[in-house]
Design a protein around this motif. Structure first.
Motif, PDB file in Angstrom:
ATOM      1  N   TRP A  38       0.834  -1.209   0.000  1.00 39.08           N
ATOM      2  CA  TRP A  38       0.000   0.000   0.000  1.00 39.08           C
ATOM      3  C   TRP A  38       0.869   1.259   0.000  1.00 39.08           C
ATOM      4  O   TRP A  38       0.613   2.201  -0.751  1.00 39.08           O
ATOM      5  CB  TRP A  38      -0.936  -0.020   1.199  1.00 39.08           C
ATOM      6  CG  TRP A  38      -1.769   1.216   1.335  1.00 39.08           C
ATOM      7  CD1 TRP A  38      -1.624   2.209   2.255  1.00 39.08           C
ATOM      8  CD2 TRP A  38      -2.851   1.620   0.510  1.00 39.08           C
ATOM      9  NE1 TRP A  38      -2.563   3.186   2.063  1.00 39.08           N
ATOM     10  CE2 TRP A  38      -3.342   2.852   0.989  1.00 39.08           C
ATOM     11  CE3 TRP A  38      -3.471   1.047  -0.600  1.00 39.08           C
ATOM     12  CZ2 TRP A  38      -4.400   3.515   0.397  1.00 39.08           C
ATOM     13  CZ3 TRP A  38      -4.538   1.725  -1.184  1.00 39.08           C
ATOM     14  CH2 TRP A  38      -4.984   2.936  -0.685  1.00 39.08           C
ATOM     15  N   ALA A  39       1.902   1.272   0.837  1.00 40.64           N
ATOM     16  CA  ALA A  39       2.797   2.436   0.896  1.00 40.64           C
ATOM     17  C   ALA A  39       3.535   2.615  -0.425  1.00 40.64           C
ATOM     18  O   ALA A  39       3.716   3.748  -0.897  1.00 40.64           O
ATOM     19  CB  ALA A  39       3.789   2.271   2.043  1.00 40.64           C
ATOM     20  N   ALA A  40       3.950   1.517  -1.050  1.00 37.56           N
ATOM     21  CA  ALA A  40       4.653   1.597  -2.338  1.00 37.56           C
ATOM     22  C   ALA A  40       3.726   2.134  -3.421  1.00 37.56           C
ATOM     23  O   ALA A  40       4.140   2.951  -4.253  1.00 37.56           O
ATOM     24  CB  ALA A  40       5.190   0.222  -2.724  1.00 37.56           C
ATOM     25  N   ARG A  44       4.339   5.587  -5.532  1.00 36.48           N
ATOM     26  CA  ARG A  44       4.395   5.621  -6.993  1.00 36.48           C
ATOM     27  C   ARG A  44       3.339   6.565  -7.552  1.00 36.48           C
ATOM     28  O   ARG A  44       3.599   7.305  -8.511  1.00 36.48           O
ATOM     29  CB  ARG A  44       4.214   4.205  -7.542  1.00 36.48           C
ATOM     30  CG  ARG A  44       4.491   4.118  -9.031  1.00 36.48           C
ATOM     31  CD  ARG A  44       4.421   2.705  -9.517  1.00 36.48           C
ATOM     32  NE  ARG A  44       3.046   2.220  -9.438  1.00 36.48           N
ATOM     33  CZ  ARG A  44       2.679   1.035  -9.887  1.00 36.48           C
ATOM     34  NH1 ARG A  44       3.561   0.198 -10.380  1.00 36.48           N
ATOM     35  NH2 ARG A  44       1.418   0.664  -9.801  1.00 36.48           N
ATOM     36  N   GLN A  45       2.152   6.597  -6.941  1.00 33.70           N
ATOM     37  CA  GLN A  45       1.108   7.516  -7.387  1.00 33.70           C
ATOM     38  C   GLN A  45       1.526   8.968  -7.195  1.00 33.70           C
ATOM     39  O   GLN A  45       1.243   9.822  -8.032  1.00 33.70           O
ATOM     40  CB  GLN A  45      -0.208   7.241  -6.655  1.00 33.70           C
ATOM     41  CG  GLN A  45      -0.886   5.962  -7.092  1.00 33.70           C
ATOM     42  CD  GLN A  45      -1.176   5.927  -8.574  1.00 33.70           C
ATOM     43  OE1 GLN A  45      -0.547   5.180  -9.300  1.00 33.70           O
ATOM     44  NE2 GLN A  45      -2.103   6.729  -9.014  1.00 33.70           N
ATOM     45  N   ARG A  46       2.209   9.249  -6.088  1.00 34.11           N
ATOM     46  CA  ARG A  46       2.699  10.621  -5.863  1.00 34.11           C
ATOM     47  C   ARG A  46       3.689  11.033  -6.945  1.00 34.11           C
ATOM     48  O   ARG A  46       3.663  12.175  -7.416  1.00 34.11           O
ATOM     49  CB  ARG A  46       3.364  10.726  -4.498  1.00 34.11           C
ATOM     50  CG  ARG A  46       2.393  10.793  -3.377  1.00 34.11           C
ATOM     51  CD  ARG A  46       3.105  11.109  -2.067  1.00 34.11           C
ATOM     52  NE  ARG A  46       2.325  10.589  -0.975  1.00 34.11           N
ATOM     53  CZ  ARG A  46       2.781   9.770  -0.042  1.00 34.11           C
ATOM     54  NH1 ARG A  46       4.030   9.386  -0.057  1.00 34.11           N
ATOM     55  NH2 ARG A  46       1.994   9.340   0.902  1.00 34.11           N
ATOM     56  N   LEU A  50       3.216  14.000  -9.666  1.00 33.73           N
ATOM     57  CA  LEU A  50       4.219  15.050  -9.807  1.00 33.73           C
ATOM     58  C   LEU A  50       4.610  15.238 -11.273  1.00 33.73           C
ATOM     59  O   LEU A  50       4.767  16.375 -11.743  1.00 33.73           O
ATOM     60  CB  LEU A  50       5.449  14.706  -8.966  1.00 33.73           C
ATOM     61  CG  LEU A  50       6.511  15.771  -8.779  1.00 33.73           C
ATOM     62  CD1 LEU A  50       5.913  17.025  -8.166  1.00 33.73           C
ATOM     63  CD2 LEU A  50       7.623  15.239  -7.905  1.00 33.73           C
ATOM     64  N   LEU A  51       4.738  14.133 -12.012  1.00 32.23           N
ATOM     65  CA  LEU A  51       5.033  14.237 -13.447  1.00 32.23           C
ATOM     66  C   LEU A  51       3.889  14.903 -14.197  1.00 32.23           C
ATOM     67  O   LEU A  51       4.124  15.704 -15.119  1.00 32.23           O
ATOM     68  CB  LEU A  51       5.315  12.849 -14.026  1.00 32.23           C
ATOM     69  CG  LEU A  51       6.647  12.228 -13.645  1.00 32.23           C
ATOM     70  CD1 LEU A  51       6.719  10.781 -14.118  1.00 32.23           C
ATOM     71  CD2 LEU A  51       7.808  13.026 -14.215  1.00 32.23           C
ATOM     72  N   GLN A  52       2.662  14.597 -13.826  1.00 30.62           N
ATOM     73  CA  GLN A  52       1.509  15.249 -14.458  1.00 30.62           C
ATOM     74  C   GLN A  52       1.499  16.746 -14.155  1.00 30.62           C
ATOM     75  O   GLN A  52       1.212  17.565 -15.033  1.00 30.62           O
ATOM     76  CB  GLN A  52       0.206  14.622 -13.980  1.00 30.62           C
ATOM     77  CG  GLN A  52      -0.025  13.220 -14.477  1.00 30.62           C
ATOM     78  CD  GLN A  52      -1.242  12.583 -13.841  1.00 30.62           C
ATOM     79  OE1 GLN A  52      -1.838  13.135 -12.914  1.00 30.62           O
ATOM     80  NE2 GLN A  52      -1.613  11.398 -14.322  1.00 30.62           N
ATOM     81  N   GLN A  73       7.796   4.695 -13.093  1.00 31.54           N
ATOM     82  CA  GLN A  73       7.651   3.566 -14.004  1.00 31.54           C
ATOM     83  C   GLN A  73       8.073   2.242 -13.374  1.00 31.54           C
ATOM     84  O   GLN A  73       7.913   1.188 -13.980  1.00 31.54           O
ATOM     85  CB  GLN A  73       8.469   3.801 -15.266  1.00 31.54           C
ATOM     86  CG  GLN A  73       7.967   4.961 -16.084  1.00 31.54           C
ATOM     87  CD  GLN A  73       8.885   5.286 -17.248  1.00 31.54           C
ATOM     88  OE1 GLN A  73       9.986   4.767 -17.343  1.00 31.54           O
ATOM     89  NE2 GLN A  73       8.421   6.152 -18.124  1.00 31.54           N
ATOM     90  N   GLU A  74       8.594   2.295 -12.167  1.00 30.07           N
ATOM     91  CA  GLU A  74       9.090   1.091 -11.519  1.00 30.07           C
ATOM     92  C   GLU A  74       7.937   0.164 -11.136  1.00 30.07           C
ATOM     93  O   GLU A  74       6.842   0.612 -10.829  1.00 30.07           O
ATOM     94  CB  GLU A  74       9.877   1.485 -10.267  1.00 30.07           C
ATOM     95  CG  GLU A  74      10.922   0.502  -9.886  1.00 30.07           C
ATOM     96  CD  GLU A  74      11.923   1.111  -8.931  1.00 30.07           C
ATOM     97  OE1 GLU A  74      13.002   0.544  -8.822  1.00 30.07           O
ATOM     98  OE2 GLU A  74      11.624   2.139  -8.306  1.00 30.07           O
ATOM     99  N   ARG A  75       8.218  -1.133 -11.141  1.00 30.46           N
ATOM    100  CA  ARG A  75       7.206  -2.121 -10.792  1.00 30.46           C
ATOM    101  C   ARG A  75       6.910  -2.058  -9.295  1.00 30.46           C
ATOM    102  O   ARG A  75       7.799  -1.843  -8.482  1.00 30.46           O
ATOM    103  CB  ARG A  75       7.687  -3.510 -11.181  1.00 30.46           C
ATOM    104  CG  ARG A  75       7.820  -3.656 -12.688  1.00 30.46           C
ATOM    105  CD  ARG A  75       8.278  -5.025 -13.102  1.00 30.46           C
ATOM    106  NE  ARG A  75       7.405  -6.046 -12.546  1.00 30.46           N
ATOM    107  CZ  ARG A  75       7.852  -7.135 -11.935  1.00 30.46           C
ATOM    108  NH1 ARG A  75       9.138  -7.344 -11.798  1.00 30.46           N
ATOM    109  NH2 ARG A  75       7.007  -8.029 -11.459  1.00 30.46           N
ATOM    110  N   LEU A  76       5.649  -2.277  -8.960  1.00 26.66           N
ATOM    111  CA  LEU A  76       5.202  -2.178  -7.579  1.00 26.66           C
ATOM    112  C   LEU A  76       5.912  -3.161  -6.640  1.00 26.66           C
ATOM    113  O   LEU A  76       6.298  -2.768  -5.538  1.00 26.66           O
ATOM    114  CB  LEU A  76       3.688  -2.356  -7.515  1.00 26.66           C
ATOM    115  CG  LEU A  76       3.002  -1.900  -6.253  1.00 26.66           C
ATOM    116  CD1 LEU A  76       3.246  -0.420  -6.010  1.00 26.66           C
ATOM    117  CD2 LEU A  76       1.524  -2.181  -6.341  1.00 26.66           C
ATOM    118  N   PRO A  77       6.134  -4.434  -7.021  1.00 27.68           N
ATOM    119  CA  PRO A  77       6.830  -5.342  -6.101  1.00 27.68           C
ATOM    120  C   PRO A  77       8.255  -4.899  -5.763  1.00 27.68           C
ATOM    121  O   PRO A  77       8.734  -5.133  -4.655  1.00 27.68           O
ATOM    122  CB  PRO A  77       6.852  -6.677  -6.846  1.00 27.68           C
ATOM    123  CG  PRO A  77       5.743  -6.603  -7.829  1.00 27.68           C
ATOM    124  CD  PRO A  77       5.625  -5.160  -8.200  1.00 27.68           C
TER     125      PRO A  77
END
Length: 92
Positions: A38-40, A44-46, A50-52, A73-77
């Protein structure tokens, strides 16, 4: 953007082994996995947000843009594994 360098206090402290562990309780490793994932995902959403914002002209990333883009772009795991490693280091 290194997550392993700092052991800042989290809003939700890591789940510790209770004094009494009943068989009906969720496994602690599963609880920690859910919390780290969940934290990851939030992290990643933040970065994506930020890019948007930079694309709309609301934020300036400058030289950090490449690192932010890579993190977005990094994978969630992979991100969750870094969060888990940081949690383990901060518990010791």
């Amino acid at each position: 953007m290194s997550l392993l360098n700092s052991c800042k206090t989290r809003r939700d402290p890591p789940i510790e082994r209770p004094a009494v562990y009943l068989p009906a309780m969720w496994p602690l490793s599963l609880q920690n996995l859910i919390a780290d994932t969940w934290a990851a995902w939030r992290w990643r959403q933040r970065l994506r947000r930020l890019l948007q914002q930079e694309a709309r002209g609301e934020a300036r990333l400058g030289e950090a843009r490449a690192a932010v883009q890579q993190g977005a772009q990094e994978r969630l795991p992979v991100i969750a594994a870094r969060f888990a490693e940081r949690r383990r280091q901060c518990q010791d």
